[in-house]
Scaffold this active site. Structure first.
Site, PDB file in Angstrom:
ATOM      1  N   ASP A  40      64.620  86.220  35.359  1.00  0.00           N
ATOM      2  CA  ASP A  40      63.604  87.170  35.592  1.00  0.00           C
ATOM      3  C   ASP A  40      62.556  87.253  34.537  1.00  0.00           C
ATOM      4  O   ASP A  40      61.853  87.683  33.842  1.00  0.00           O
ATOM      5  CB  ASP A  40      64.534  88.879  34.508  1.00  0.00           C
ATOM      6  CG  ASP A  40      65.505  88.496  33.775  1.00  0.00           C
ATOM      7  OD1 ASP A  40      65.090  87.349  32.525  1.00  0.00           O
ATOM      8  OD2 ASP A  40      65.324  89.606  32.719  1.00  0.00           O
ATOM      9  N   HIS A 247      49.990  59.958  36.010  1.00  0.00           N
ATOM     10  CA  HIS A 247      49.662  61.874  35.751  1.00  0.00           C
ATOM     11  C   HIS A 247      51.745  61.681  34.658  1.00  0.00           C
ATOM     12  O   HIS A 247      52.254  62.601  34.908  1.00  0.00           O
ATOM     13  CB  HIS A 247      50.611  62.036  37.901  1.00  0.00           C
ATOM     14  CG  HIS A 247      49.405  62.556  38.438  1.00  0.00           C
ATOM     15  ND1 HIS A 247      49.377  62.625  39.647  1.00  0.00           N
ATOM     16  CD2 HIS A 247      47.877  61.999  38.146  1.00  0.00           C
ATOM     17  CE1 HIS A 247      48.388  62.967  40.635  1.00  0.00           C
ATOM     18  NE2 HIS A 247      47.378  62.399  39.546  1.00  0.00           N
ATOM     19  N   ASP A 264      44.472  63.069  28.317  1.00  0.00           N
ATOM     20  CA  ASP A 264      43.973  63.815  29.455  1.00  0.00           C
ATOM     21  C   ASP A 264      43.930  64.954  29.186  1.00  0.00           C
ATOM     22  O   ASP A 264      44.949  65.082  29.089  1.00  0.00           O
ATOM     23  CB  ASP A 264      44.494  63.102  30.659  1.00  0.00           C
ATOM     24  CG  ASP A 264      43.204  63.462  31.660  1.00  0.00           C
ATOM     25  OD1 ASP A 264      42.494  64.449  31.396  1.00  0.00           O
ATOM     26  OD2 ASP A 264      43.077  63.682  32.904  1.00  0.00           O
ATOM     27  N   ASP A 275      37.262  68.786  31.282  1.00  0.00           N
ATOM     28  CA  ASP A 275      38.937  68.360  31.705  1.00  0.00           C
ATOM     29  C   ASP A 275      38.116  66.988  30.831  1.00  0.00           C
ATOM     30  O   ASP A 275      37.403  66.179  31.191  1.00  0.00           O
ATOM     31  CB  ASP A 275      38.224  67.839  32.883  1.00  0.00           C
ATOM     32  CG  ASP A 275      39.646  66.758  34.083  1.00  0.00           C
ATOM     33  OD1 ASP A 275      40.181  66.196  33.176  1.00  0.00           O
ATOM     34  OD2 ASP A 275      39.322  67.090  35.268  1.00  0.00           O
ATOM     35  N   HIS A 358      41.743  55.166  40.988  1.00  0.00           N
ATOM     36  CA  HIS A 358      41.503  56.353  41.753  1.00  0.00           C
ATOM     37  C   HIS A 358      40.023  56.275  41.733  1.00  0.00           C
ATOM     38  O   HIS A 358      39.133  55.348  41.571  1.00  0.00           O
ATOM     39  CB  HIS A 358      42.069  57.905  40.176  1.00  0.00           C
ATOM     40  CG  HIS A 358      41.080  57.009  38.981  1.00  0.00           C
ATOM     41  ND1 HIS A 358      40.841  57.519  38.525  1.00  0.00           N
ATOM     42  CD2 HIS A 358      42.738  56.535  38.248  1.00  0.00           C
ATOM     43  CE1 HIS A 358      40.189  57.255  37.556  1.00  0.00           C
ATOM     44  NE2 HIS A 358      41.005  56.328  37.334  1.00  0.00           N
ATOM     45  N   HIS A 362      35.814  64.520  39.913  1.00  0.00           N
ATOM     46  CA  HIS A 362      35.705  65.661  41.069  1.00  0.00           C
ATOM     47  C   HIS A 362      35.192  67.064  40.457  1.00  0.00           C
ATOM     48  O   HIS A 362      34.465  66.464  39.836  1.00  0.00           O
ATOM     49  CB  HIS A 362      37.227  65.538  41.301  1.00  0.00           C
ATOM     50  CG  HIS A 362      37.798  65.650  39.469  1.00  0.00           C
ATOM     51  ND1 HIS A 362      37.804  66.815  39.400  1.00  0.00           N
ATOM     52  CD2 HIS A 362      38.583  64.804  39.291  1.00  0.00           C
ATOM     53  CE1 HIS A 362      38.468  66.821  37.738  1.00  0.00           C
ATOM     54  NE2 HIS A 362      39.067  66.079  37.963  1.00  0.00           N
ATOM     55  N   HIS A 369      39.885  70.145  39.547  1.00  0.00           N
ATOM     56  CA  HIS A 369      39.747  69.584  41.219  1.00  0.00           C
ATOM     57  C   HIS A 369      39.219  71.503  41.652  1.00  0.00           C
ATOM     58  O   HIS A 369      39.726  71.621  42.651  1.00  0.00           O
ATOM     59  CB  HIS A 369      40.860  68.961  41.501  1.00  0.00           C
ATOM     60  CG  HIS A 369      41.313  67.924  40.930  1.00  0.00           C
ATOM     61  ND1 HIS A 369      42.795  67.239  41.405  1.00  0.00           N
ATOM     62  CD2 HIS A 369      41.311  67.421  39.512  1.00  0.00           C
ATOM     63  CE1 HIS A 369      42.699  66.611  39.862  1.00  0.00           C
ATOM     64  NE2 HIS A 369      42.598  66.330  39.448  1.00  0.00           N
ATOM     65  N   GLU A 412      35.129  59.734  35.125  1.00  0.00           N
ATOM     66  CA  GLU A 412      36.513  59.452  34.571  1.00  0.00           C
ATOM     67  C   GLU A 412      37.030  57.863  35.043  1.00  0.00           C
ATOM     68  O   GLU A 412      37.722  58.131  35.670  1.00  0.00           O
ATOM     69  CB  GLU A 412      36.869  60.045  34.518  1.00  0.00           C
ATOM     70  CG  GLU A 412      37.577  60.633  36.199  1.00  0.00           C
ATOM     71  CD  GLU A 412      38.628  61.607  36.253  1.00  0.00           C
ATOM     72  OE1 GLU A 412      39.634  61.129  35.345  1.00  0.00           O
ATOM     73  OE2 GLU A 412      38.036  63.107  36.809  1.00  0.00           O
ATOM     74  N   TYR A 416      43.903  50.790  34.195  1.00  0.00           N
ATOM     75  CA  TYR A 416      45.550  50.161  34.264  1.00  0.00           C
ATOM     76  C   TYR A 416      46.382  49.151  34.534  1.00  0.00           C
ATOM     77  O   TYR A 416      45.870  48.213  35.554  1.00  0.00           O
ATOM     78  CB  TYR A 416      45.309  51.630  35.552  1.00  0.00           C
ATOM     79  CG  TYR A 416      45.477  52.569  35.353  1.00  0.00           C
ATOM     80  CD1 TYR A 416      45.152  54.026  33.795  1.00  0.00           C
ATOM     81  CD2 TYR A 416      43.867  53.381  35.891  1.00  0.00           C
ATOM     82  CE1 TYR A 416      44.876  54.869  33.871  1.00  0.00           C
ATOM     83  CE2 TYR A 416      43.028  53.630  36.221  1.00  0.00           C
ATOM     84  CZ  TYR A 416      43.309  54.830  34.597  1.00  0.00           C
ATOM     85  OH  TYR A 416      42.498  56.261  34.438  1.00  0.00           O
ATOM     86  N   ARG A 433      41.410  55.196  30.299  1.00  0.00           N
ATOM     87  CA  ARG A 433      40.557  55.781  31.221  1.00  0.00           C
ATOM     88  C   ARG A 433      39.474  56.995  30.108  1.00  0.00           C
ATOM     89  O   ARG A 433      39.269  56.665  28.857  1.00  0.00           O
ATOM     90  CB  ARG A 433      41.382  57.024  31.853  1.00  0.00           C
ATOM     91  CG  ARG A 433      40.215  57.942  32.277  1.00  0.00           C
ATOM     92  CD  ARG A 433      41.207  58.904  34.052  1.00  0.00           C
ATOM     93  NE  ARG A 433      42.198  59.767  33.314  1.00  0.00           N
ATOM     94  CZ  ARG A 433      43.014  58.761  33.301  1.00  0.00           C
ATOM     95  NH1 ARG A 433      43.579  58.316  33.849  1.00  0.00           N
ATOM     96  NH2 ARG A 433      43.850  60.239  32.850  1.00  0.00           N
ATOM     97  N   GLU A 435      36.928  59.609  30.142  1.00  0.00           N
ATOM     98  CA  GLU A 435      36.567  60.771  31.014  1.00  0.00           C
ATOM     99  C   GLU A 435      35.848  62.079  30.650  1.00  0.00           C
ATOM    100  O   GLU A 435      36.042  62.502  29.329  1.00  0.00           O
ATOM    101  CB  GLU A 435      37.716  61.585  31.420  1.00  0.00           C
ATOM    102  CG  GLU A 435      37.371  62.828  32.565  1.00  0.00           C
ATOM    103  CD  GLU A 435      38.685  63.440  33.118  1.00  0.00           C
ATOM    104  OE1 GLU A 435      39.912  63.574  32.918  1.00  0.00           O
ATOM    105  OE2 GLU A 435      38.574  64.170  34.372  1.00  0.00           O
TER     106      GLU A 435
HETATM  107  N1  GLY Z   1      42.739  65.902  34.479  1.00  0.00           N
HETATM  108  C1  GLY Z   1      43.105  66.473  36.041  1.00  0.00           C
HETATM  109  C2  GLY Z   1      41.737  64.599  36.136  1.00  0.00           C
HETATM  110  O1  GLY Z   1      41.573  64.112  35.886  1.00  0.00           O
HETATM  111  O2  GLY Z   1      41.662  64.571  37.031  1.00  0.00           O
HETATM  112 MN    MN Z   2      39.319  64.704  35.806  1.00  0.00          MN
HETATM  113 MN    MN Z   3      40.925  64.699  33.351  1.00  0.00          MN
END
Ligand code: GLY
Ligand code: MN
Ligand code: MN
Length: 465
Positions: A40, A247, A264, A275, A358, A362, A369, A412, A416, A433, A435
């Site tokens: 619940d 991820h 991140d 972000d 990647h 975005h 996103h 970003e 890697y 990374r 960003e």
């Molecule tokens: N934290 C999600 C991205 O960087 O796209």
């Molecule tokens: Mn991002």
């Molecule tokens: Mn991010």
């Protein structure tokens, strides 16, 4: 509840929707469902972004209906003393008209009886396609009820249209009010990253066992201490080789001197996401190979920032990043010139993809996103084809979106390095990374996340202070 603004802002957005759907259109916008987690217990409720964009209303169990004549009807949970004792305050339909500026408001229980009447004699019914499971079927049931009345002269809408096409374009350009919230969200997140960096160095200095979850807790503490409702997405805190898992989540890996940490994480504030990614040495000192790759990623980000301005294309920052990274991968020996050729070959053949897989950014807004087409609307018909050198797949390209002031995007880039034959061992398991969040301006972009340092020397100074 989170209604801080004069409701005219939301009323103005609803008027724009009414104008877009035409005088004989009707638009339906539900908020999100409450979702069970286990037995619940529910997951923490988070409103639907489209619904919030048009109402500023954060309660569950609510629908908005906008008709082409500009009138808005809200359906919401009715006042109920017993339920409010257990679950908390409800605005209720009685107060909604004044509080939200809608023209009518009813209890949610009346939705099924009132909706067919609201759809009657309209040309088109608009709702967000493929967002709410079961919504299409529900609209179908209401339309069927309208059809049952055609013998009495009622007209049934002939068209169903995707409301996302209207709302996505509106949400893509952030107005001054939205930009202000996003700047505040970005600042909170930046300070959280600073705290996490400091905690890592301090706990290692003190000889303590510091783990990914300690930094995750530090981030959350800073978010909540400054009024953020929740993280905008699940935070990534990745120690050492974990940074090469794109991820990854924060688990229990210990942080070690001599290794990097990739975070991140960004808070959500009043419905808007931030972000940020920073990568830093756990103990505050980059090793030589770490610094080499860090400076390369930073240089690629600087190139992307320089390419972000009104009039440029959404893809320009990505292309600028790839150029710098591809050249750098050759220079530092991640890629072997004798095997992959020069920088143009690396780009053409996508050889950089082994270490950078990647995109560079975005849209950012209510959703991390965020919505909004990445294709320039005036050029959707200009299709070109190319064969992807790695997969062999034929890709159909359309011209990428032209940036305009008020659009918000992330920048970003990363590298890697998974251990592989021919890859210098000194770089193995390094994941980096960087960003930042950028508001597009006429002459360039405003980086709203720079309250956390990004230069290697500044990160070192901060962590050793
Ligand atoms: N934290 C999600 C991205 O960087 O796209
Ligand atoms: Mn991002
Ligand atoms: Mn991010």
């Amino acid at each position: 509840m989170n209604i801080e603004l004069p409701f005219s802002l939301y009323a103005e957005r609803r008027s724009r929707v009414a104008a877009a759907i035409g005088p004989n259109g009707v638009a339906l916008i539900p908020t999100a469902l409450e979702r069970p987690r286990n037995r619940d217990s529910d997951f923490l409720f988070r409103h639907d972004s489209y619904f919030y964009y048009l109402t500023g209303f954060t309660e569950p169990n609510a629908w908005l209906v906008i008709t082409g004549d500009g009138a808005s009807t809200l359906f919401c949970a009715p006042k109920d003393l017993e339920r409010e004792i257990w679950d908390g305050y409800r605005l209720g339909p009685g107060a909604a008209i004044e509080a939200l500026g809608v023209q009518s408001a009813y209890a949610i229980g009346e939705l099924d009886t009132r909706l067919p009447r609201l759809l009657e004699n309209r040309d088109a019914v608009w709702y967000p396609f493929a967002i709410h499971a079961g919504l299409e079927a529900r609209v179908g049931e209401w339309l069927n009820q309208v059809r049952a009345r055609v013998r009495y002269g009622a007209l049934c809408p002939e068209q169903q249209r995707d409301l996302c096409t209207v709302l996505d374009e509106m949400r893509l350009i952030k107005d001054a009010h939205e930009q202000d919230i996003m700047r505040r969200a970005a600042r909170i997140s930046a300070h959280a990253h600073v705290r996490a960096m400091k905690l890592s160095a301090r706990m290692l200095r003190e000889g303590k066992d510091v783990r990914e979850y300690h930094l995750d807790a530090e981030l959350l503490h800073e978010f909540r201490m400054h009024g953020s409702q929740y993280p905008a997405y699940t935070s990534i805190v990745a120690a050492g080789a974990n940074a090469c898992v794109l991820h990854y989540r924060a688990a229990d890996t210990p942080l070690c001197a001599g290794e990097l940490v990739l975070i991140d994480a960004g808070c959500e504030l009043d419905g808007y996401a931030s972000d940020i990614t920073r990568t830093f040495p756990a103990d505050g000192r980059f090793t030589g190979p770490q610094r080499t790759l860090y400076d390369l990623v930073l240089a690629s980000q600087e190139a992307a920032v320089a390419a972000t301005r009104a009039g440029a294309r959404f893809n320009d920052p990505h292309d600028a990043t790839v150029k710098v990274l591809a050249q750098g991968m050759l220079d530092v020996g991640l890629l072997d010139r004798n095997k992959v050729g020069g920088v143009d070959d690396v780009i053409e053949q996508r050889a950089y993809f082994q270490f950078y897989m990647h995109r560079t950014g975005h849209w950012l807004g209510m959703d991390v996103h965020d919505c909004g087409s990445y294709v320039e609307p005036s050029q959707v018909g200009e299709v070109s084809e190319r064969k992807d050198p790695l997969s062999g797949e034929v890709i159909r390209n359309r011209p990428s979106r032209v940036l305009k002031p008020g659009m918000v995007l992330t920048i970003e880039p990363g590298i890697y390095v998974r251990p592989a034959e021919g890859v210098p061992e000194a770089f193995h398991n390094i994941g980096i990374r960087i960003e930042d969040d950028a508001i597009v301006t006429a002459g360039g972009c405003e980086l709203i996340t720079r309250d956390v340092p990004v230069k290697a020397a500044e990160i070192e100074a901060l962590m050793q202070a």
